[in-house]
Design a protein around this motif. Structure first.
Motif, PDB file in Angstrom:
ATOM      1  N   ALA A 155       0.825  -1.200   0.000  1.00  0.00           N
ATOM      2  CA  ALA A 155       0.000   0.000   0.000  1.00  0.00           C
ATOM      3  C   ALA A 155       0.866   1.258   0.000  1.00  0.00           C
ATOM      4  CB  ALA A 155      -0.908  -0.005   1.224  1.00  0.00           C
ATOM      5  N   ARG A 156       0.416   2.249  -0.714  1.00  0.00           N
ATOM      6  CA  ARG A 156       1.118   3.522  -0.809  1.00  0.00           C
ATOM      7  C   ARG A 156       1.179   4.216   0.547  1.00  0.00           C
ATOM      8  NH1 ARG A 156       0.147   7.884  -5.472  1.00  0.00           N
ATOM      9  NH2 ARG A 156       1.320   9.667  -4.644  1.00  0.00           N
ATOM     10  N   VAL A 157       2.316   4.832   0.841  1.00  0.00           N
ATOM     11  CA  VAL A 157       2.469   5.641   2.049  1.00  0.00           C
ATOM     12  C   VAL A 157       2.465   7.108   1.623  1.00  0.00           C
ATOM     13  CG1 VAL A 157       3.934   6.204   4.021  1.00  0.00           C
ATOM     14  CG2 VAL A 157       3.824   3.850   3.183  1.00  0.00           C
ATOM     15  N   PRO A 158       1.424   7.859   1.928  1.00  0.00           N
ATOM     16  CA  PRO A 158       1.339   9.254   1.487  1.00  0.00           C
ATOM     17  C   PRO A 158       2.409  10.134   2.116  1.00  0.00           C
ATOM     18  CG  PRO A 158      -0.808   8.425   2.157  1.00  0.00           C
ATOM     19  CD  PRO A 158       0.214   7.433   2.637  1.00  0.00           C
ATOM     20  N   TYR A 165      -4.428   6.069  10.717  1.00  0.00           N
ATOM     21  CA  TYR A 165      -3.134   6.760  10.653  1.00  0.00           C
ATOM     22  C   TYR A 165      -2.515   7.062  12.011  1.00  0.00           C
ATOM     23  CZ  TYR A 165      -3.016   7.417   5.608  1.00  0.00           C
ATOM     24  OH  TYR A 165      -2.930   7.193   4.250  1.00  0.00           O
ATOM     25  N   LEU A 166      -3.316   7.433  12.978  1.00  0.00           N
ATOM     26  CA  LEU A 166      -2.762   7.864  14.265  1.00  0.00           C
ATOM     27  C   LEU A 166      -2.679   6.753  15.308  1.00  0.00           C
ATOM     28  CD1 LEU A 166      -4.445  11.374  14.611  1.00  0.00           C
ATOM     29  CD2 LEU A 166      -2.246  10.769  13.555  1.00  0.00           C
ATOM     30  N   ALA A 167      -3.338   5.618  15.050  1.00  0.00           N
ATOM     31  CA  ALA A 167      -3.240   4.482  15.975  1.00  0.00           C
ATOM     32  C   ALA A 167      -2.728   3.227  15.281  1.00  0.00           C
ATOM     33  CB  ALA A 167      -4.603   4.200  16.618  1.00  0.00           C
ATOM     34  N   GLY A 168      -2.649   3.262  13.963  1.00  0.00           N
ATOM     35  CA  GLY A 168      -2.147   2.112  13.232  1.00  0.00           C
ATOM     36  C   GLY A 168      -3.073   0.914  13.263  1.00  0.00           C
ATOM     37  N   LEU A 169      -4.375   1.163  13.443  1.00  0.00           N
ATOM     38  CA  LEU A 169      -5.328   0.055  13.531  1.00  0.00           C
ATOM     39  C   LEU A 169      -5.582  -0.576  12.169  1.00  0.00           C
ATOM     40  CD1 LEU A 169      -8.026   1.532  15.953  1.00  0.00           C
ATOM     41  CD2 LEU A 169      -6.272  -0.164  16.485  1.00  0.00           C
ATOM     42  N   GLY A 198      -2.609   3.538   6.073  1.00  0.00           N
ATOM     43  CA  GLY A 198      -2.515   4.166   7.388  1.00  0.00           C
ATOM     44  C   GLY A 198      -1.551   3.438   8.312  1.00  0.00           C
ATOM     45  N   ARG A 199      -1.620   2.099   8.330  1.00  0.00           N
ATOM     46  CA  ARG A 199      -0.703   1.317   9.179  1.00  0.00           C
ATOM     47  C   ARG A 199       0.744   1.490   8.722  1.00  0.00           C
ATOM     48  NH1 ARG A 199      -1.575  -2.537  12.740  1.00  0.00           N
ATOM     49  NH2 ARG A 199      -0.133  -4.112  11.947  1.00  0.00           N
TER      50      ARG A 199
END
Length: 212
Positions: free
Chosen positions: A27-30, A59-63, A164-165
């Protein structure tokens, strides 16, 4: 030197005594600018607050997407109705069936409060945090498809619910956080798994050597 803009993970399988290695694009990492654009796109419209909440949990919790879909308000709020600093995910909702603790930073706690304030009424404790147009809980698959559409709308090819992860883990790694701590925050059982999530390109490597 070509920029390392593509990250791949490899799966090895055996057939007729020969081993084959198949690459699958991750997956792309922005970038920071792309993340801001994505956030702006996601926050628009009738379901903007809900969609923004889903994005921030990623993004902020890596869920994982399935973990986000499973959340109930009692997971995020304590008995006094305040946002928890950490939540506990049961083995039933995590990948691999291992219960884990997720830490919620101050930025994410503010996002949760903002989302709750946007709701027409106070949510019941057992109510899903994210609900569909039909007021039902999301399935992991439905939320995954919804997230994929956000990246398409933002013009970010290759983005998915896993972006997000990867962003979460990459940011921690480049901030110098202990690999063992990152592994535990990501809910991984092996450090090698965590390492495969970390995104690196030429710009990151250039900045890295400048600290010497």
């Amino acid at each position: 030197m070509l920029a390392l803009t593509r990250a791949w993970k490899y799966h090895t399988f055996q057939r007729n005594s020969f081993k084959y290695e198949v690459s699958v694009k991750q997956a792309r990492v922005p970038t920071e600018a792309e993340f801001k654009r994505l956030t702006a796109v996601v926050s628009q419209g009738r379901y903007g607050p809900r969609n923004r909440m889903a994005l921030m949990l990623s993004y902020l919790a890596g869920l994982r997407v399935g973990e986000i879909a499973s959340l109930r308000w009692c997971d995020l709020l304590n008995g006094e109705g305040k946002v928890r600093e950490q939540l506990r995910l049961s083995a039933a909702v995590t990948k691999g069936g291992h219960a884990r603790v997720v830490f919620l930073n101050a930025r994410l706690r503010r996002e949760i409060e903002q989302f709750r304030s946007s709701l027409p009424s106070s949510p019941l404790r057992e109510q899903p945090v994210l609900v569909t147009q039909k007021r039902a809980a999301f399935s992991a698959n439905t939320l995954c498809q919804l997230m994929r559409g956000w990246y398409d709308q933002a013009g970010l090819d290759g983005g998915s619910s896993h972006s997000g992860r990867r962003w979460f883990i990459t940011r921690l790694a480049h901030a110098g956080i202990s690999p063992k701590a990152i592994m535990m925050l990501a809910g991984h059982r092996h450090l090698s798994t965590t390492q495969r999530y970390i995104y690196v390109n030429d710009e990151i490597m250039r900045l890295a050597v400048e600290v010497l």
